[in-house]
Design an enzyme around this catalytic site. Structure first.
Site, PDB file in Angstrom:
ATOM      1  N   SER A 149     -15.737   0.860 -17.813  1.00  0.00           N
ATOM      2  CA  SER A 149     -16.436   1.879 -17.044  1.00  0.00           C
ATOM      3  C   SER A 149     -16.970   1.200 -15.790  1.00  0.00           C
ATOM      4  O   SER A 149     -17.131  -0.025 -15.752  1.00  0.00           O
ATOM      5  CB  SER A 149     -17.602   2.438 -17.855  1.00  0.00           C
ATOM      6  OG  SER A 149     -18.511   3.159 -17.044  1.00  0.00           O
ATOM      7  N   TYR A 162     -25.246   1.987 -23.722  1.00  0.00           N
ATOM      8  CA  TYR A 162     -23.843   2.262 -23.386  1.00  0.00           C
ATOM      9  C   TYR A 162     -23.333   1.248 -22.364  1.00  0.00           C
ATOM     10  O   TYR A 162     -22.271   0.646 -22.534  1.00  0.00           O
ATOM     11  CB  TYR A 162     -23.686   3.680 -22.839  1.00  0.00           C
ATOM     12  CG  TYR A 162     -22.320   3.936 -22.247  1.00  0.00           C
ATOM     13  CD1 TYR A 162     -21.196   3.989 -23.071  1.00  0.00           C
ATOM     14  CD2 TYR A 162     -22.150   4.088 -20.871  1.00  0.00           C
ATOM     15  CE1 TYR A 162     -19.936   4.192 -22.531  1.00  0.00           C
ATOM     16  CE2 TYR A 162     -20.900   4.297 -20.335  1.00  0.00           C
ATOM     17  CZ  TYR A 162     -19.793   4.351 -21.165  1.00  0.00           C
ATOM     18  OH  TYR A 162     -18.540   4.544 -20.620  1.00  0.00           O
TER      19      TYR A 162
END
Length: 298
Positions: A149, A162
């Protein structure tokens, strides 16, 4: 093979051999499903997996092999890898796509929530990679594609857990890329920005406050959920359609000489460049302007 123009290195778009068998995790929806379909249509034998095989009926109807695979379950991972190796000798391309996003303030996240986030986003992909590597090394070829990401390069308020899993996945990928290169195995990291998939709904679901508004973080959590749901993960906010992200993943999986990293979307490229160039104080100021923060009591 590469070409050069204006002094810059460019990839060729030719793909890896269409016979390379592909194992993909998290194919029940979103980028995993779209990537499985794209690689199947390029001629690769695709083994599409999910925790619930019933979610893969559409992919099975397309002619793919569908398997149960839970990245937190050793037996299911071993069984999936064994199936591909029985059919083809080795996994040719592993796409570690399965993940979810836990978004909570650091102070209030429970131990089980933290462990579950790392089990799914870090330990599962690493273990699956360990399982496919012996046969890849023996074949002297293979590709590991880790879906990270843009959050692998920075961490906003509410996203510590996360984003830390994506930081970890990138660090492991950097070491692995050098360790397995002598055996003909390539490791690639893909860094999507916000993408319009079911992942967004799951992430937003972890943000909402579960109390009645009297906790110091409740308003912050609700404001964060509103930001992500109504701006960040929308076209208006710059989110990328799953189909566009899929094209980059397929390129990372199949181009003969892949880059170490592929960023997806203008937002990802802009924010990661800012993180690289700005001092911490300046980047913190940028995040304070872009995200809600908890309000101190008066």
């Amino acid at each position: 093979m590469t070409t050069r123009a204006a002094g810059k290195r460019h990839e060729t778009r030719s793909s890896a051999p269409s016979s390379s068998p592909v194992l993909i995790t998290g194919c029940s929806s979103g980028m995993g499903r779209q990537t499985a379909l794209a690689l199947h249509r390029l001629g690769h034998p695709v083994y599409a997996t999910a925790r619930r095989p019933g979610d893969l009926a559409e992919l099975a109807a397309e002619g793919m092999t569908t398997l149960a695979l839970d990245v937190t379950d050793e037996e299911s991972m071993t069984a999936a890898v064994t199936r591909v190796e029985q059919d083809h000798g080795a996994v040719g391309i592993l796409v570690n796509n399965a993940a979810y996003g836990l978004h909570l303030p650091v102070e209030i996240a429970g131990p089980q929530e933290m462990r579950a986030q790392f089990e799914t986003n870090v330990f599962g992909p690493v273990r699956l990679t360990q399982l496919v590597l012996p046969a890849m090394r023996a074949a002297r070829t293979g590709r590991i594609v880790n879906i990270s990401s843009m959050g692998g390069r920075f961490s906003p308020p509410g996203g510590g857990f996360y984003h830390s899993t994506k930081h970890a996945l990138e660090a492991i990928s950097d070491s692995l890329r050098l360790e397995v290169a002598p055996f003909g195995v390539k490791v690639v990291v893909v860094q999507p920005g916000p993408t319009i998939t079911d992942f967004a709904g799951t992430a937003v679901g972890t943000m909402h406050a579960s109390t009645t508004g009297d906790h110091p973080y409740d308003t912050f959590r609700d404001e964060l959920a509103d930001l992500y749901a109504n701006k960040t993960f929308t076209r208006r906010g710059g989110a990328v359609p799953a189909e566009a992200a899929t094209k980059v993943i397929v390129r990372a999986a199949t181009t003969p000489r892949p880059r170490a990293r592929y960023a997806i979307g203008a937002m990802a490229r802009t924010v990661m460049t800012a993180r690289r160039l700005l001092p911490d104080a300046a980047f913190d100021a940028l995040l304070r302007r872009s995200f809600p923060l908890p309000a101190a009591p008066r």
